[in-house]
Design a protein around this motif. Sequence first.
Motif, PDB file in Angstrom:
ATOM      1  N   LEU A 186      -5.939   4.729  19.317  1.00 26.51           N
ATOM      2  CA  LEU A 186      -5.395   5.091  18.109  1.00 26.51           C
ATOM      3  C   LEU A 186      -3.858   4.905  17.745  1.00 26.51           C
ATOM      4  CD1 LEU A 186      -7.548   8.524  18.099  1.00 26.51           C
ATOM      5  CD2 LEU A 186      -7.917   6.568  16.425  1.00 26.51           C
ATOM      6  N   ALA A 187      -3.123   5.179  18.749  1.00 29.96           N
ATOM      7  CA  ALA A 187      -1.485   4.996  18.760  1.00 29.96           C
ATOM      8  C   ALA A 187      -1.437   3.436  18.230  1.00 29.96           C
ATOM      9  CB  ALA A 187      -0.948   5.529  19.870  1.00 29.96           C
ATOM     10  N   LEU A 188      -2.009   2.656  19.028  1.00 32.63           N
ATOM     11  CA  LEU A 188      -1.671   1.235  18.628  1.00 32.63           C
ATOM     12  C   LEU A 188      -2.305   0.798  17.207  1.00 32.63           C
ATOM     13  CD1 LEU A 188      -3.073  -0.448  21.825  1.00 32.63           C
ATOM     14  CD2 LEU A 188      -0.674  -0.051  21.067  1.00 32.63           C
ATOM     15  N   LEU A 189      -3.332   1.573  16.720  1.00 30.51           N
ATOM     16  CA  LEU A 189      -3.962   1.345  15.414  1.00 30.51           C
ATOM     17  C   LEU A 189      -2.797   1.989  14.216  1.00 30.51           C
ATOM     18  CD1 LEU A 189      -7.508   1.742  15.841  1.00 30.51           C
ATOM     19  CD2 LEU A 189      -6.696  -0.238  15.725  1.00 30.51           C
ATOM     20  N   ARG A 190      -2.246   3.119  14.587  1.00 29.32           N
ATOM     21  CA  ARG A 190      -1.303   3.813  13.928  1.00 29.32           C
ATOM     22  C   ARG A 190      -0.142   2.738  13.806  1.00 29.32           C
ATOM     23  NH1 ARG A 190      -1.510   8.591  15.769  1.00 29.32           N
ATOM     24  NH2 ARG A 190       0.082   8.115  17.331  1.00 29.32           N
ATOM     25  N   ARG A 191       0.274   2.243  14.677  1.00 29.26           N
ATOM     26  CA  ARG A 191       1.299   1.206  14.472  1.00 29.26           C
ATOM     27  C   ARG A 191       1.118   0.331  13.652  1.00 29.26           C
ATOM     28  NH1 ARG A 191       2.908  -0.607  20.432  1.00 29.26           N
ATOM     29  NH2 ARG A 191       3.719  -2.392  19.054  1.00 29.26           N
ATOM     30  N   VAL A 192      -0.127  -0.347  13.854  1.00 27.01           N
ATOM     31  CA  VAL A 192      -0.654  -1.434  12.888  1.00 27.01           C
ATOM     32  C   VAL A 192      -0.549  -0.930  11.411  1.00 27.01           C
ATOM     33  CG1 VAL A 192      -2.343  -3.179  12.087  1.00 27.01           C
ATOM     34  CG2 VAL A 192      -1.926  -2.856  14.569  1.00 27.01           C
ATOM     35  N   ARG A 193      -1.234   0.260  11.298  1.00 28.15           N
ATOM     36  CA  ARG A 193      -1.321   0.667   9.771  1.00 28.15           C
ATOM     37  C   ARG A 193       0.129   1.178   9.054  1.00 28.15           C
ATOM     38  NH1 ARG A 193      -3.419   6.432   9.286  1.00 28.15           N
ATOM     39  NH2 ARG A 193      -1.205   6.640   9.882  1.00 28.15           N
ATOM     40  N   ASP A 194       1.165   1.406   9.927  1.00 32.00           N
ATOM     41  CA  ASP A 194       2.320   1.839   9.735  1.00 32.00           C
ATOM     42  C   ASP A 194       3.221   0.479   9.318  1.00 32.00           C
ATOM     43  OD1 ASP A 194       1.986   4.464  10.015  1.00 32.00           O
ATOM     44  OD2 ASP A 194       3.152   4.747  12.073  1.00 32.00           O
ATOM     45  N   ARG A 195       2.769  -0.524  10.164  1.00 27.74           N
ATOM     46  CA  ARG A 195       3.388  -1.894   9.861  1.00 27.74           C
ATOM     47  C   ARG A 195       3.012  -2.162   8.420  1.00 27.74           C
ATOM     48  NH1 ARG A 195       4.180  -7.090  11.817  1.00 27.74           N
ATOM     49  NH2 ARG A 195       5.490  -8.109  10.288  1.00 27.74           N
ATOM     50  N   ILE A 196       1.529  -2.238   8.426  1.00 31.10           N
ATOM     51  CA  ILE A 196       1.355  -2.715   6.943  1.00 31.10           C
ATOM     52  C   ILE A 196       1.865  -1.895   5.751  1.00 31.10           C
ATOM     53  CG2 ILE A 196      -0.946  -2.884   5.576  1.00 31.10           C
ATOM     54  CD1 ILE A 196      -2.491  -3.600   7.988  1.00 31.10           C
ATOM     55  N   ASP A 197       2.173  -0.669   5.836  1.00 30.10           N
ATOM     56  CA  ASP A 197       2.262   0.291   4.876  1.00 30.10           C
ATOM     57  C   ASP A 197       3.878  -0.215   4.703  1.00 30.10           C
ATOM     58  OD1 ASP A 197       0.169   1.938   4.378  1.00 30.10           O
ATOM     59  OD2 ASP A 197       0.789   3.500   5.926  1.00 30.10           O
ATOM     60  N   ARG A 198       4.669  -0.322   5.865  1.00 29.79           N
ATOM     61  CA  ARG A 198       6.114  -0.651   5.463  1.00 29.79           C
ATOM     62  C   ARG A 198       6.362  -1.954   5.248  1.00 29.79           C
ATOM     63  NH1 ARG A 198       6.946   0.258  10.516  1.00 29.79           N
ATOM     64  NH2 ARG A 198       7.010  -1.880  11.021  1.00 29.79           N
ATOM     65  N   ASP A 199       5.404  -3.038   5.342  1.00 26.79           N
ATOM     66  CA  ASP A 199       5.731  -4.433   5.239  1.00 26.79           C
ATOM     67  C   ASP A 199       4.727  -5.206   4.291  1.00 26.79           C
ATOM     68  OD1 ASP A 199       8.107  -4.126   6.809  1.00 26.79           O
ATOM     69  OD2 ASP A 199       7.144  -4.679   8.766  1.00 26.79           O
ATOM     70  N   TYR A 200       4.099  -4.408   3.605  1.00 29.07           N
ATOM     71  CA  TYR A 200       2.809  -4.959   2.637  1.00 29.07           C
ATOM     72  C   TYR A 200       3.515  -6.133   2.002  1.00 29.07           C
ATOM     73  CZ  TYR A 200       5.161  -2.541  -1.077  1.00 29.07           C
ATOM     74  OH  TYR A 200       5.939  -2.068  -1.917  1.00 29.07           O
ATOM     75  N   ALA A 201       4.648  -6.151   1.510  1.00 30.89           N
ATOM     76  CA  ALA A 201       5.126  -7.394   0.491  1.00 30.89           C
ATOM     77  C   ALA A 201       5.567  -8.633   1.451  1.00 30.89           C
ATOM     78  CB  ALA A 201       6.077  -6.822  -0.341  1.00 30.89           C
TER      79      ALA A 201
ATOM     80  N   GLY B 183       3.804  -9.092  -2.726  1.00 31.62           N
ATOM     81  CA  GLY B 183       3.310 -10.225  -1.382  1.00 31.62           C
ATOM     82  C   GLY B 183       2.542 -10.976  -2.028  1.00 31.62           C
ATOM     83  N   PHE B 184       2.033 -11.208  -2.936  1.00 32.12           N
ATOM     84  CA  PHE B 184       0.933 -12.208  -3.485  1.00 32.12           C
ATOM     85  C   PHE B 184       1.654 -13.485  -3.507  1.00 32.12           C
ATOM     86  CE2 PHE B 184      -1.833  -8.594  -3.871  1.00 32.12           C
ATOM     87  CZ  PHE B 184      -3.038  -9.154  -3.778  1.00 32.12           C
ATOM     88  N   SER B 185       1.134 -14.514  -3.142  1.00 30.88           N
ATOM     89  CA  SER B 185       1.737 -15.891  -3.229  1.00 30.88           C
ATOM     90  C   SER B 185       1.129 -16.673  -4.435  1.00 30.88           C
ATOM     91  CB  SER B 185       1.883 -16.831  -2.066  1.00 30.88           C
ATOM     92  OG  SER B 185       0.427 -17.011  -1.728  1.00 30.88           O
TER      93      SER B 185
END
Length: 150
Positions: A17-32, A94-96
């Motif tokens: 769950l900690a790893l998944l939270r890191r992924v989710r946080d990365r998506i939230d932060r770097d979505y663009a 973030g769309f191309s």
Amino acid sequence: MRMVGPRSTTDQRLRDLALLRRVRDRIDRDYAQPLDVPALAREVHLSAGHLSRQFREAYGESPYSYLMTRRIERAMTLLRRGDLSVTEVCFEVGFSSLGTFSTRFSELVGVPPSTYRRDAERLAIPPCVTRRVTRPIRNREAPLATTPLA
């Protein structure tokens, strides 16, 4: 000695769950930014398939769907502000491709971005209410609107 039993299973689940939270946080932060599931999986030392399955189990949608939802939510906010064109919003989140952006936006929101922007400018709804009521819907659940938002 490797511990086997309920405690080791719980400990592993918490680490996952900690790893998944890191992924989710990365998506939230770097979505663009250009993000893809294989790259996200490599960052947490999982296979892309395993990450997708675990993420869906934990959050109810795949990492890619979560990313698209974040991008569309941000696009909705920018379109409501009204100071950027639809094309500028497309690239800002973030769309191309404008076509892909419009298709995804219409699938999740139920109306094309230009219609959403026009209707948002016409309606004076407080931002806190707008965010709550206009959250994108997954799995093509949004009805195709033939009339303006009202």
